[in-house]
Design a protein around this motif. Sequence first.
Motif, mmCIF file in Angstrom:
data_model
loop_
_atom_site.group_PDB
_atom_site.id
_atom_site.type_symbol
_atom_site.label_atom_id
_atom_site.label_comp_id
_atom_site.label_asym_id
_atom_site.label_seq_id
_atom_site.Cartn_x
_atom_site.Cartn_y
_atom_site.Cartn_z
ATOM 1 N N LEU A 147 54.780 -21.183 36.749
ATOM 2 C CA LEU A 147 55.438 -21.749 35.577
ATOM 3 C C LEU A 147 56.932 -21.431 35.585
ATOM 4 N N SER B 108 45.814 -25.873 35.375
ATOM 5 C CA SER B 108 45.324 -24.788 34.529
ATOM 6 C C SER B 108 46.363 -24.402 33.479
ATOM 7 N N ILE B 109 47.629 -24.369 33.901
ATOM 8 C CA ILE B 109 48.717 -24.033 32.965
ATOM 9 C C ILE B 109 48.794 -25.070 31.843
ATOM 10 N N GLN C 268 46.861 -24.852 39.925
ATOM 11 C CA GLN C 268 47.456 -23.889 39.003
ATOM 12 C C GLN C 268 48.212 -24.590 37.872
ATOM 13 N N SER D 125 49.328 -11.832 30.836
ATOM 14 C CA SER D 125 48.610 -12.049 32.089
ATOM 15 C C SER D 125 47.199 -11.526 31.977
ATOM 16 N N LYS E 35 45.874 -24.558 29.437
ATOM 17 C CA LYS E 35 46.025 -23.376 28.587
ATOM 18 C C LYS E 35 47.140 -23.537 27.548
ATOM 19 N N SER E 36 48.160 -24.296 27.906
ATOM 20 C CA SER E 36 49.286 -24.485 26.984
ATOM 21 C C SER E 36 49.122 -25.710 26.105
ATOM 22 N N ASP F 232 47.787 -17.650 27.830
ATOM 23 C CA ASP F 232 47.396 -16.479 28.597
ATOM 24 C C ASP F 232 47.255 -16.907 30.056
ATOM 25 N N LEU F 233 48.248 -16.553 30.860
ATOM 26 C CA LEU F 233 48.283 -16.982 32.253
ATOM 27 C C LEU F 233 47.973 -15.825 33.192
ATOM 28 N N THR F 234 47.423 -16.161 34.353
ATOM 29 C CA THR F 234 47.282 -15.168 35.415
ATOM 30 C C THR F 234 48.671 -14.887 35.973
ATOM 31 N N GLU G 256 49.855 -17.889 37.968
ATOM 32 C CA GLU G 256 50.225 -19.019 37.111
ATOM 33 C C GLU G 256 51.565 -18.763 36.437
ATOM 34 N N GLY G 257 51.807 -17.513 36.028
ATOM 35 C CA GLY G 257 53.085 -17.177 35.427
ATOM 36 C C GLY G 257 54.238 -17.404 36.383
#
Length: 248
Positions: free
Chosen positions: A188, A217-218, A214, A247, A221-222, A179-181, A184-185
């Motif tokens: 990526l 954070s990615i 960022q 997002s 989260k991944s 779940d990215l902002t 962040e998307g």
Amino acid sequence: MSTYPVEVTQTLGIPFKQFEDQIRKDLGAIGIENIVLVIFSDSNHPELKVIESISGRINLSACINKHLQKYLSNSLMQKCKEICQYEDKFVEQQVFDHNQLTNISNNLKAYMVRDCVTYGFQFTFIMHSLRDLNSAEMDKLRTICDIATAWANSWSAHHKLLHIWDNLVSSSGRMMQPDLTPSEGDVLKLILQGWSSTEVANIRQVSKETVRSQIKSILNKSQCNSQNQLIACYGHYKWLGSAPFESI
């Protein structure tokens, strides 16, 4: 056998239309008028059911569908691999001959074979004829039944493979899709396109520290330990190709 799923005929890598046409031709040549082919683990819910008139001369679909459970129950009492010959008592009314445009008064001859195939499936193959098959025709029928059983093993294995694969893909997607902002998307996507963190910062017109934060954070989260692992995971699971990122 028109109800075979298209993906099966393609994925197994065999020219099934040619195969099916040849089987129809061989069955018709020995006097088989109609076939019933069922693969099931629960006789109340067949995984595959084919009911087809081979000659076009008679059509037993309505009667067979009505009594399908009885046919399958009878088959389960039969020894595996043995062809059982009997007069079909489930056909209560006279059969109409579409070629001669008349009713057929004599009893239908049925030939049934059952076998246990891969992954716990049962395979029942029933063929109807208007006469008794002779010795040479029975030899041909045994060969066709062997081919049909081999096909049923291939079908059930493929069916199981697709089921397991669907479970793997769905569970992997749930675990691996982060779940990215929106920012962040975007970062990526640029990383996956081959841009370095410095180049990403320039493209997005932000500081390198912001991009590094960022990326960190990615990765968190991944559940990836490095950008290389992140790229490898994308290549395997195709996050961006299968669905947009969530997002928050």
